[in-house]
Structure formats: structure tokens, C-alpha cells
Design a protein around this motif. Structure first.
Motif, PDB file in Angstrom:
ATOM      1  N   SER A 331       0.816  -1.213   0.000  1.00 60.70           N
ATOM      2  CA  SER A 331       0.000   0.000   0.000  1.00 60.70           C
ATOM      3  C   SER A 331       0.847   1.259   0.000  1.00 60.70           C
ATOM      4  O   SER A 331       0.379   2.338  -0.368  1.00 60.70           O
ATOM      5  CB  SER A 331      -0.929   0.010   1.226  1.00 60.70           C
ATOM      6  N   PHE A 332       2.096   1.121   0.419  1.00 63.56           N
ATOM      7  CA  PHE A 332       2.973   2.292   0.474  1.00 63.56           C
ATOM      8  C   PHE A 332       4.006   2.288  -0.639  1.00 63.56           C
ATOM      9  O   PHE A 332       4.261   3.311  -1.266  1.00 63.56           O
ATOM     10  CB  PHE A 332       3.688   2.357   1.829  1.00 63.56           C
ATOM     11  N   SER A 333       4.618   1.117  -0.879  1.00 65.55           N
ATOM     12  CA  SER A 333       5.693   1.034  -1.861  1.00 65.55           C
ATOM     13  C   SER A 333       5.749  -0.366  -2.463  1.00 65.55           C
ATOM     14  O   SER A 333       6.061  -1.329  -1.743  1.00 65.55           O
ATOM     15  CB  SER A 333       7.041   1.361  -1.210  1.00 65.55           C
ATOM     16  N   PRO A 334       5.478  -0.510  -3.738  1.00 68.27           N
ATOM     17  CA  PRO A 334       5.614  -1.824  -4.383  1.00 68.27           C
ATOM     18  C   PRO A 334       7.014  -2.410  -4.232  1.00 68.27           C
ATOM     19  O   PRO A 334       7.176  -3.636  -4.153  1.00 68.27           O
ATOM     20  CB  PRO A 334       5.274  -1.536  -5.846  1.00 68.27           C
ATOM     21  N   ASP A 335       8.032  -1.545  -4.188  1.00 71.17           N
ATOM     22  CA  ASP A 335       9.396  -2.039  -4.029  1.00 71.17           C
ATOM     23  C   ASP A 335       9.581  -2.705  -2.665  1.00 71.17           C
ATOM     24  O   ASP A 335      10.244  -3.757  -2.559  1.00 71.17           O
ATOM     25  CB  ASP A 335      10.399  -0.893  -4.174  1.00 71.17           C
ATOM     26  N   MET A 336       9.013  -2.123  -1.620  1.00 73.34           N
ATOM     27  CA  MET A 336       9.103  -2.734  -0.288  1.00 73.34           C
ATOM     28  C   MET A 336       8.384  -4.076  -0.270  1.00 73.34           C
ATOM     29  O   MET A 336       8.879  -5.056   0.300  1.00 73.34           O
ATOM     30  CB  MET A 336       8.511  -1.797   0.771  1.00 73.34           C
ATOM     31  N   ALA A 337       7.206  -4.127  -0.895  1.00 73.66           N
ATOM     32  CA  ALA A 337       6.448  -5.381  -0.942  1.00 73.66           C
ATOM     33  C   ALA A 337       7.197  -6.444  -1.730  1.00 73.66           C
ATOM     34  O   ALA A 337       7.214  -7.626  -1.351  1.00 73.66           O
ATOM     35  CB  ALA A 337       5.076  -5.132  -1.559  1.00 73.66           C
ATOM     36  N   ARG A 338       7.851  -6.030  -2.815  1.00 65.60           N
ATOM     37  CA  ARG A 338       8.600  -6.981  -3.637  1.00 65.60           C
ATOM     38  C   ARG A 338       9.739  -7.588  -2.816  1.00 65.60           C
ATOM     39  O   ARG A 338      10.008  -8.794  -2.887  1.00 65.60           O
ATOM     40  CB  ARG A 338       9.117  -6.257  -4.877  1.00 65.60           C
ATOM     41  N   LEU A 339      10.403  -6.762  -2.036  1.00 63.73           N
ATOM     42  CA  LEU A 339      11.492  -7.254  -1.194  1.00 63.73           C
ATOM     43  C   LEU A 339      10.954  -8.211  -0.137  1.00 63.73           C
ATOM     44  O   LEU A 339      11.553  -9.270   0.142  1.00 63.73           O
ATOM     45  CB  LEU A 339      12.206  -6.060  -0.539  1.00 63.73           C
ATOM     46  N   ALA A 340       9.801  -7.880   0.463  1.00 66.74           N
ATOM     47  CA  ALA A 340       9.226  -8.754   1.490  1.00 66.74           C
ATOM     48  C   ALA A 340       8.878 -10.122   0.906  1.00 66.74           C
ATOM     49  O   ALA A 340       9.168 -11.160   1.511  1.00 66.74           O
ATOM     50  CB  ALA A 340       7.988  -8.100   2.095  1.00 66.74           C
ATOM     51  N   ARG A 341       8.252 -10.127  -0.286  1.00 73.95           N
ATOM     52  CA  ARG A 341       7.920 -11.411  -0.914  1.00 73.95           C
ATOM     53  C   ARG A 341       9.185 -12.216  -1.195  1.00 73.95           C
ATOM     54  O   ARG A 341       9.223 -13.439  -0.998  1.00 73.95           O
ATOM     55  CB  ARG A 341       7.129 -11.172  -2.206  1.00 73.95           C
ATOM     56  N   ARG A 342      10.211 -11.541  -1.640  1.00 74.16           N
ATOM     57  CA  ARG A 342      11.484 -12.228  -1.907  1.00 74.16           C
ATOM     58  C   ARG A 342      12.043 -12.847  -0.621  1.00 74.16           C
ATOM     59  O   ARG A 342      12.551 -13.975  -0.627  1.00 74.16           O
ATOM     60  CB  ARG A 342      12.479 -11.236  -2.499  1.00 74.16           C
TER      61      ARG A 342
END
Length: 558
Positions: A331-342
Motif C-alpha cells: 500500500s505504500f511502496s511496491p518495491d518494499m512489498a517486492r522485497l518482502a515477498r522475496r
């Protein structure tokens, strides 16, 4: 939920870095090659000549390139052994490897110490030209910082000796703390049976929504640390004694000189921060009084401050927490979410609730593998979800800088804790926005204010204690009774005498006082907390402004 990680695992994968854990042949070969190359780097440093002009810059370019390669490999090895010793405090082979890595790091530091006088010998005009010369221009800042600090240090042979002695002295005391904490077992009553919990397991019980459970566990917690206090007091005194002796030899008369330099902060900035915190802390008193009434007590005890309000508080599964954190990041940053999924899909996280692990949580980076690893003990508590977000914030920070030259990737802890507390804030805000009932919203707001109390009161108590302790340690060893008194005095001041009881053995139970890599690892948290809130508010304000501007540009809008 969008972007939900599938089948996340609660134990990390270290084999992706070096297969075989502490028996890894690959790591043993890596470490042996590293030892040889660090020794060779030292010989190259000894043979370096002060450049007379641009025509002599070639060897310096090659040396800095070799130095950066070595630094990256030492950090890779150090991160690996840190993970090994954290996941199993009884792994003797891992402790031996940790000692070898520390010795390699000391050899590297000795070579760097011998390089310092050569940096200082370069005339200023030549130095400026050297730093402007590609590829050295990309690492001009850390090289300039090193040259400046070299002016404040001992002669290189003495600095090298101090580094060497620290391996089996200073750093060994820190490792001894890990051993003591790792073997501790705290007896806790559960359904008429006595369970013997490790430190991280007992720490999770201190977050129980049941006040009788918290009271019982805290009493046993204090007893356990009191039993180990004489040994831990010796460790703390020796750590401080080493620092003070080295500082005295260097002519550093302020114990905060090194931590401030490491955090790239001035004393004026630090003092201004604490003055602001002290002034604003009064605004947390109504929260503590209100929480007391909700808990049915006259004033909160130490173990009540971070306690949840709800008796039947929500328990989280690890996969559920992973999905929730990822969604809030999205909801804030797709880049942060991408890192979390990784991180979840790549098994970067050691979260299993089992004995034999060290206490606390951390995130460490592997610069060569370009991955991170997160260590914690997950027991389904809301605080565990916050820790998960916090450590993923560090991992995201690592990913942001991983393409920079190795020497430029070294950011101060004050900035590191900005990234982690920012990630906590993103998740906290998202949870509050999604609250489905007034009771859930109140519980989440309590978690938010509890975090503020930790960062603005608990951390300040640590700083006040450590400052007072070092002042007394300059005069000689400080006793257990005096350490307890200093700790309780600091807590009373920081919490504005608002609690009914305190934690006198906190100096023994808090790992941060024993970390040899980061002296005064307390104020960076408060700095990061305040700075991250400012950054977050600015980001939300800018986002709102952009959304409003886009709405105003819609056809027919006046």
C-alpha cells in the motif's frame, strides 16, 4: 490479499549462502582464501608509496579495488557466522569459526591502520586530485572520512596491536555474554507444570495479555538475571574498561566521541534530540495513566508498559503475519512489498519458537550473495509482527544500497534504525486503517503509543544508564548493586516516575549493552524513530498533494 507470500517457512535457508552450516566445506575454503588474501593486502599496503601526482594513481586505484573486495568478503563471512551462532548457541564449531572470522577482521583492521599514515602523508592538492580520479571518485566520501578519523588515532603499530588484542579480549567478552544468555533457562509455570524457557521464549511470555502471567514470568525473569548478575557485571565492566583504556590512549576524553562519529552526528544534535524528548515525554503520561485504568491498576508496572490491552488478543500465524506485512508494504511502496515477498519465498527468516536460540532480533546482509537474513523468535504476538516489519525494513535498506561500491554501503546505525522504524510505521498505520471495530482500533493505537514509549522513554533510560555507568567506571569497577541502582534511577527519570515497579536487572538482560561492534547502541533508535516519522509524514503529505493536484486537473473540476 494481493501479493500474499505462499507457504512461507519459519526457518531460514543458510545453505543458499554456504551449504553445510558450521561444517560447510565451501565456507571453510572461502575463509581460508580470505585469510590468505587479507595477508596479501597487508603486504600491498606496506609497499604503497605516497603518490606524487596523477601518473602515480594507478597502484592506489588497484589497492582500493582490492580493499573493497576484501571488505565485502569479510562482511559475508561475518554475517554467516553471526547466523550460525544465533540459531544454535550450543554450536561449538560455529563459535570457533566466529573467532577465526574476528581474527581475519582484526588483520584487515591492522592493515587499514598501517594505511592511515600514508593517507595522511598525501599532500592536500594531490589528495583532492586522487579522490576526483575515477573510479576513486565513487568512494571519495568514505576515504575522506577515514583520512579524517586517522588524525585522531594512535600510531599504526599501536592501533594494529589494539585490534589484535581485542579478538581475545574485548570481543571475547561480548561472545561470553552470548554464551551465558544462551544457556539460561527460566522456569515458568504453565497449567500446573514447570516449563524451562529460553530467554527469547520467556521474553515473549512477558507480552502476554494476562496480567497474572506477566507478573509471574517477570518475577522469574528478574530472579534468573539476578543469578547471573555477578558474571554479567564482570563482562560489562571489562567491556567498558577496554573502551575507556583505548579512548584514553587515543586522547578521546568524551565516551561519546566514537559512537557519535560512527553515527555521523554532532553532540549538539544529540543533546537537542534528548532535550526535545525530555520536554515531550510529558505527553505520554496521560497515555500511561489511561492504560493503568484500563488494566485495573493504580500505575503500570514495568511489565505492563508493552502489554496488550485485550485479554483475548489476536494470535498471529507466521504466514498470516507475512501476508499482512507484505500487504501494508504494498500500500505504500511496491518495491518494499517486492522485497518482502522475496524474503519470505527465499526463506530469509529464522523465526521458529524453539530453545537454543539467542535472544533478540536482527537483520544481517550478505553483500556478495545480495541477500539478507532475519533472526527473531515468532510466538504469534502483535509485538512479533512489529519485529518482523522492523527487520524487513533493514533488509529493504540493504537492497537499496547493494549496487553501490562496498565502501559506500556502510551507513550509520542512526540511518539504519530510520529504515526499520519506518517499516514498522507503515505496517502500524495500515493496521489502524483496516481496524474493523472500535476495540480493535483501541488495541492498535495502544500498540502505537507503546512503541513511542519504548523509543522515547525506554531508549532514553538506556542512554542515561550507560552514560552514568561509564562515568563511574572511569573510577573503577561498578558493583552489581550499583548497576541495579543506576538502572532503576535511569528508568525512573526516563519514565517520569510514572511506573509502580521497574526492571533493575535490565542492564543484564539487554543484549545491546554487550555489543562490541556498536558502542552506545541506544540513541540511534530514538533518532531513527523521530526521523522516520518525519519522513513518513512528508511522504503522506506529498502523496496527498499529488492526489489532490490530479483531481483538480480532471475535466469539469473547478
Amino acid at each position: 490479499m494481493t501479493g500474499t507470500p505462499a507457504h512461507s517457512t519459519i526457518r531460514w535457508d543458510l545453505d543458499a549462502i554456504f551449504p553445510g552450516a558450521s561444517a560447510s566445506p565451501t565456507f571453510h575454503e572461502f575463509l581460508a582464501a580470505l585469510q590468505r588474501d587479507v595477508a596479501e593486502l597487508g603486504r600491498r599496503v606496506d609497499g604503497m608509496e605516497v603518490p606524487s601526482g596523477p601518473e602515480a594513481f594507478g597502484p592506489w586505484r588497484e589497492l582500493v579495488a582490492a580493499l573493497q573486495d576484501i571488505v565485502e568478503r569479510v562482511e559475508e563471512a561475518d554475517a554467516f557466522v553471526a547466523c550460525l551462532t544465533a540459531q544454535d548457541v550450543a554450536d561449538e564449531q560455529a563459535r570457533i569459526l566466529e573467532g577465526r572470522v574476528h581474527q581475519v577482521a582484526a588483520t584487515l583492521q591492522a592493515a587499514e591502520a598501517r594505511l592511515d599514515p600514508k593517507l595522511l602523508a598525501i599532500p592536500d592538492p594531490t589528495w583532492r586530485a586522487l579522490l576526483a580520479d575515477p573510479p576513486l571518485d565513487a568512494v571519495a566520501f568514505p576515504l575522506g572520512e577515514r583520512r579524517e578519523l586517522a588524525r585522531a588515532k594512535l600510531p599504526p603499530d599501536q592501533e594494529a596491536l589494539a585490534c589484535d588484542l581485542a579478538v581475545d579480549g574485548y570481543h571475547a567478552w561480548g561472545r561470553l555474554y552470548d554464551l551465558v544468555e544462551g544457556r539460561m533457562r527460566i522456569p515458568v509455570e504453565q497449567d500446573g507444570q514447570t516449563e524451562y524457557l529460553s530467554v527469547p521464549q520467556a521474553a515473549n511470555r512477558l507480552e502476554s495479555p494476562s496480567r497474572p502471567v506477566r507478573e509471574a514470568v517477570f518475577a522469574r525473569w528478574e530472579q534468573a538475571w539476578a543469578a547471573e548478575a555477578p558474571l554479567l557485571a564482570a563482562i560489562l565492566n571489562h567491556l567498558a574498561g577496554f573502551r575507556l583504556s583505548l579512548y584514553r590512549r587515543r586522547g578521546w576524553h568524551d565516551v561519546l566521541y566514537e559512537p557519535l562519529r560512527r553515527n555521523r552526528l554532532s553532540r549538539a544534535t544529540l543533546d537537542a534530540m534528548w532535550e526535545a524528548v525530555e520536554t515531550a515525554a510529558a505527553r505520554l503520561e496521560p497515555y500511561l495513566r489511561r492504560k493503568s485504568r484500563l488494566l485495573g491498576v493504580d500505575a503500570p508496572a514495568w511489565h505492563d508498559v508493552s502489554a496488550p490491552l485485550a485479554v483475548h488478543e489476536r494470535r498471529w500465524g507466521f504466514d498470516e503475519a507475512a501476508a499482512f506485512v507484505t500487504e501494508q508494504f504494498e500500500s505504500f511502496s511496491p518495491d518494499m512489498a517486492r522485497l518482502a515477498r522475496r524474503a519470505f519465498e527465499g526463506r530469509w527468516i529464522e523465526a521458529e519458537d524453539r530453545p537454543g536460540k539467542r535472544a533478540g532480533g536482527f537483520c544481517t546482509s550478505f553483500p556478495i550473495a545480495r541477500q539478507s537474513r532475519i533472526f527473531m523468535t515468532f510466538a504469534g504476538m502483535p509485538a512479533n509482527v512489529e519485529t518482523l516489519a522492523h527487520e524487513l525494513g533493514h533488509a529493504f535498506h540493504h537492497s537499496v544500497v547493494e549496487d553501490l561500491p562496498p565502501l559506500v554501503q556502510h551507513y550509520p546505525m542512526s540511518l539504519a534504525e530510520t529504515a526499520s522504524t519506518f517499516a514498522e510505521l507503515v505496517v502500524s498505520e495500515g493496521a489502524i486503517r483496516q481496524a474493523e471495530s472500535p476495540h480493535e482500533r483501541i488495541a492498535l493505537l495502544d500498540r502505537r503509543l507503546s512503541a513511542a514509549t519504548d523509543y522515547l522513554m525506554n531508549i532514553r533510560a538506556r542512554f542515561l544508564f550507560e552514560t552514568a555507568f561509564y562515568r563511574e567506571r572511569e573510577q573503577g569497577q561498578v558493583s552489581v548493586a550499583r548497576l541495579n541502582a543506576l538502572m532503576e534511577q535511569a528508568q525512573k527519570e526516563a519514565y517520569r516516575h510514572a511506573l509502580s515497579s521497574y526492571h533493575p536487572h535490565f542492564w543484564a538482560s539487554k543484549l545491546h549493552f554487550y555489543l562490541t561492534g556498536h558502542p552506545f547502541y541506544n540513541f540511534p533508535y530514538t533518532f531513527g524513530f523521530l526521523f522516520s516519522h518525519g519522513v513518513y509524514a512528508r511522504a503522506r503529505s506529498d502523496a496527498a498533494s499529488l492526489a489532490f493536484s490530479a483531481w483538480m486537473r480532471r475535466p469539469g473540476t473547478t
